[in-house]
Design a protein around this motif. Structure first.
Motif, PDB file in Angstrom:
ATOM      1  N   LYS A   1     -12.088  21.120   1.951  1.00 29.54           N
ATOM      2  CA  LYS A   1     -11.638  19.735   2.106  1.00 29.54           C
ATOM      3  C   LYS A   1     -10.196  19.709   2.606  1.00 29.54           C
ATOM      4  N   GLU A   2      -9.361  20.577   2.050  1.00 27.92           N
ATOM      5  CA  GLU A   2      -7.960  20.653   2.485  1.00 27.92           C
ATOM      6  C   GLU A   2      -7.866  21.065   3.949  1.00 27.92           C
ATOM      7  N   ILE A   3      -8.715  21.992   4.369  1.00 30.01           N
ATOM      8  CA  ILE A   3      -8.719  22.420   5.770  1.00 30.01           C
ATOM      9  C   ILE A   3      -9.063  21.242   6.680  1.00 30.01           C
ATOM     10  N   LEU A   4     -10.108  20.499   6.295  1.00 31.68           N
ATOM     11  CA  LEU A   4     -10.507  19.347   7.097  1.00 31.68           C
ATOM     12  C   LEU A   4      -9.410  18.298   7.159  1.00 31.68           C
ATOM     13  N   GLU A   5      -8.790  18.008   6.012  1.00 36.45           N
ATOM     14  CA  GLU A   5      -7.721  17.012   5.990  1.00 36.45           C
ATOM     15  C   GLU A   5      -6.533  17.467   6.830  1.00 36.45           C
ATOM     16  N   LYS A   6      -6.214  18.729   6.744  1.00 38.58           N
ATOM     17  CA  LYS A   6      -5.089  19.263   7.513  1.00 38.58           C
ATOM     18  C   LYS A   6      -5.360  19.177   9.013  1.00 38.58           C
ATOM     19  N   GLU A   7      -6.560  19.526   9.434  1.00 40.80           N
ATOM     20  CA  GLU A   7      -6.873  19.581  10.859  1.00 40.80           C
ATOM     21  C   GLU A   7      -7.123  18.210  11.480  1.00 40.80           C
ATOM     22  N   TYR A   8      -7.724  17.306  10.731  1.00 33.32           N
ATOM     23  CA  TYR A   8      -8.128  16.043  11.330  1.00 33.32           C
ATOM     24  C   TYR A   8      -7.292  14.849  10.901  1.00 33.32           C
ATOM     25  N   SER A   9      -6.388  15.012   9.964  1.00 30.67           N
ATOM     26  CA  SER A   9      -5.571  13.876   9.551  1.00 30.67           C
ATOM     27  C   SER A   9      -4.431  13.604  10.520  1.00 30.67           C
ATOM     28  N   ALA A  10      -4.134  14.506  11.408  1.00 27.80           N
ATOM     29  CA  ALA A  10      -3.025  14.346  12.347  1.00 27.80           C
ATOM     30  C   ALA A  10      -3.396  13.462  13.539  1.00 27.80           C
ATOM     31  N   LEU A  11      -4.610  12.945  13.568  1.00 26.34           N
ATOM     32  CA  LEU A  11      -5.010  12.092  14.678  1.00 26.34           C
ATOM     33  C   LEU A  11      -4.218  10.797  14.658  1.00 26.34           C
ATOM     34  N   ASP A  12      -3.892  10.279  15.835  1.00 23.15           N
ATOM     35  CA  ASP A  12      -3.165   9.018  15.940  1.00 23.15           C
ATOM     36  C   ASP A  12      -4.039   7.882  15.440  1.00 23.15           C
ATOM     37  N   ASP A  13      -3.361   6.835  14.944  1.00 27.38           N
ATOM     38  CA  ASP A  13      -4.092   5.662  14.508  1.00 27.38           C
ATOM     39  C   ASP A  13      -4.736   4.982  15.710  1.00 27.38           C
ATOM     40  N   SER A  14      -5.902   4.422  15.484  1.00 21.20           N
ATOM     41  CA  SER A  14      -6.571   3.697  16.552  1.00 21.20           C
ATOM     42  C   SER A  14      -5.896   2.340  16.716  1.00 21.20           C
ATOM     43  N   TYR A  15      -6.275   1.622  17.756  1.00 26.00           N
ATOM     44  CA  TYR A  15      -5.722   0.297  18.010  1.00 26.00           C
ATOM     45  C   TYR A  15      -5.998  -0.629  16.829  1.00 26.00           C
ATOM     46  N   GLU A  16      -7.211  -0.560  16.312  1.00 24.09           N
ATOM     47  CA  GLU A  16      -7.576  -1.432  15.203  1.00 24.09           C
ATOM     48  C   GLU A  16      -6.733  -1.133  13.963  1.00 24.09           C
ATOM     49  N   MET A  17      -6.495   0.146  13.704  1.00 22.84           N
ATOM     50  CA  MET A  17      -5.697   0.517  12.532  1.00 22.84           C
ATOM     51  C   MET A  17      -4.254   0.045  12.702  1.00 22.84           C
ATOM     52  N   LYS A  18      -3.712   0.167  13.902  1.00 22.70           N
ATOM     53  CA  LYS A  18      -2.347  -0.300  14.155  1.00 22.70           C
ATOM     54  C   LYS A  18      -2.263  -1.812  14.012  1.00 22.70           C
ATOM     55  N   ALA A  19      -3.268  -2.528  14.496  1.00 24.20           N
ATOM     56  CA  ALA A  19      -3.277  -3.989  14.381  1.00 24.20           C
ATOM     57  C   ALA A  19      -3.335  -4.411  12.919  1.00 24.20           C
ATOM     58  N   GLN A  20      -4.186  -3.756  12.129  1.00 26.42           N
ATOM     59  CA  GLN A  20      -4.267  -4.074  10.702  1.00 26.42           C
ATOM     60  C   GLN A  20      -2.944  -3.797  10.000  1.00 26.42           C
ATOM     61  N   GLN A  21      -2.309  -2.696  10.332  1.00 24.84           N
ATOM     62  CA  GLN A  21      -1.032  -2.352   9.720  1.00 24.84           C
ATOM     63  C   GLN A  21       0.025  -3.395  10.088  1.00 24.84           C
ATOM     64  N   PHE A  22       0.031  -3.846  11.325  1.00 27.26           N
ATOM     65  CA  PHE A  22       0.981  -4.864  11.752  1.00 27.26           C
ATOM     66  C   PHE A  22       0.731  -6.165  10.994  1.00 27.26           C
ATOM     67  N   LYS A  23      -0.556  -6.538  10.838  1.00 29.03           N
ATOM     68  CA  LYS A  23      -0.888  -7.772  10.111  1.00 29.03           C
ATOM     69  C   LYS A  23      -0.410  -7.699   8.663  1.00 29.03           C
ATOM     70  N   ARG A  24      -0.560  -6.546   8.037  1.00 32.71           N
ATOM     71  CA  ARG A  24      -0.134  -6.395   6.646  1.00 32.71           C
ATOM     72  C   ARG A  24       1.375  -6.456   6.488  1.00 32.71           C
ATOM     73  N   ASN A  25       2.103  -6.070   7.509  1.00 26.82           N
ATOM     74  CA  ASN A  25       3.557  -6.011   7.405  1.00 26.82           C
ATOM     75  C   ASN A  25       4.263  -7.276   7.874  1.00 26.82           C
TER      76      ASN A  25
END
Length: 124
Positions: A90-114
């Protein structure tokens, strides 16, 4: 100008007459032939150079893609390792795939929350 006598076939003589009808002498036709030949060599060299450059660019692109695939294969090999427990995998997967950039939808949601209505809109 140098004069030289040459023998021509009937077909060649017809062509000479056609050239002369257009105002082109045999000497001019010979010069044109060599100019065309030189231009063709230059063009072919340029064309080949461009094709070589394109091939190098494609090779670099494919090498980069191959590197990504090899990295992914290495991740799968780590995950296949039976000596690792599920948490380590699980740690290997999180390390390798968590570095992906946020998608447009994730950035929009984050902006709405802030958004702060009082600060951003009403300037309180």
């Amino acid at each position: 100008m140098v004069e030289k006598t040459i023998e021509l076939t009937e077909e060649q003589m017809k062509r000479v007459e056609q050239l002369e009808a257009r105002g082109i002498s045999i000497g001019d036709a010979i010069d044109m032939l060599y100019d065309v030949q030189d231009n063709l060599k230059d063009y072919s060299n340029t064309y080949i150079d461009n094709k070589i450059a394109d091939a190098h660019a494609e090779k670099a692109s494919l090498e980069a893609e191959l590197k990504k695939i090899e990295d992914e294969i290495e991740i799968y090999r780590k995950l296949k390792d039976s000596s690792l427990d599920i948490n380590q995998k699980k740690e290997i997967l999180e390390k390798e795939y968590s570095a992906l950039d946020d998608s447009y939808e994730m950035k929009a949601q984050q902006f709405k929350r802030n958004i702060s209505w009082a600060h951003d809109f009403f300037k309180f």
